[in-house]
Design a protein around this motif. Structure first.
Motif: not given
Length: 55
Positions: A28-39
């Motif tokens: 949760q969060g971190g570098a992948n947060k933006g990508k997950e939110d965009a998806a």
């Protein structure tokens, strides 16, 4: 010895469950947060667009 074989499966399942929860929390969060939110935003936009087209 029967009690050992009876207790091993619950302990193994508990260990895997704890590992799963730790993995989910760490991802949760971190570098992948933006990508997950965009998806998620894209999926919601597609769902809302489909509902509006039906109406």
């Amino acid at each position: 010895m029967d009690y050992v074989s009876a207790l091993v499966p619950p302990f193994v399942m508990a260990a895997f469950f704890i590992a799963l929860v730790v993995t989910i929390v760490k991802s949760q969060g971190g570098a992948n947060k933006g990508k997950e939110d965009a998806a998620v935003d894209a999926a919601l936009a597609r769902a809302e667009g489909g509902q509006q087209a039906k109406e």
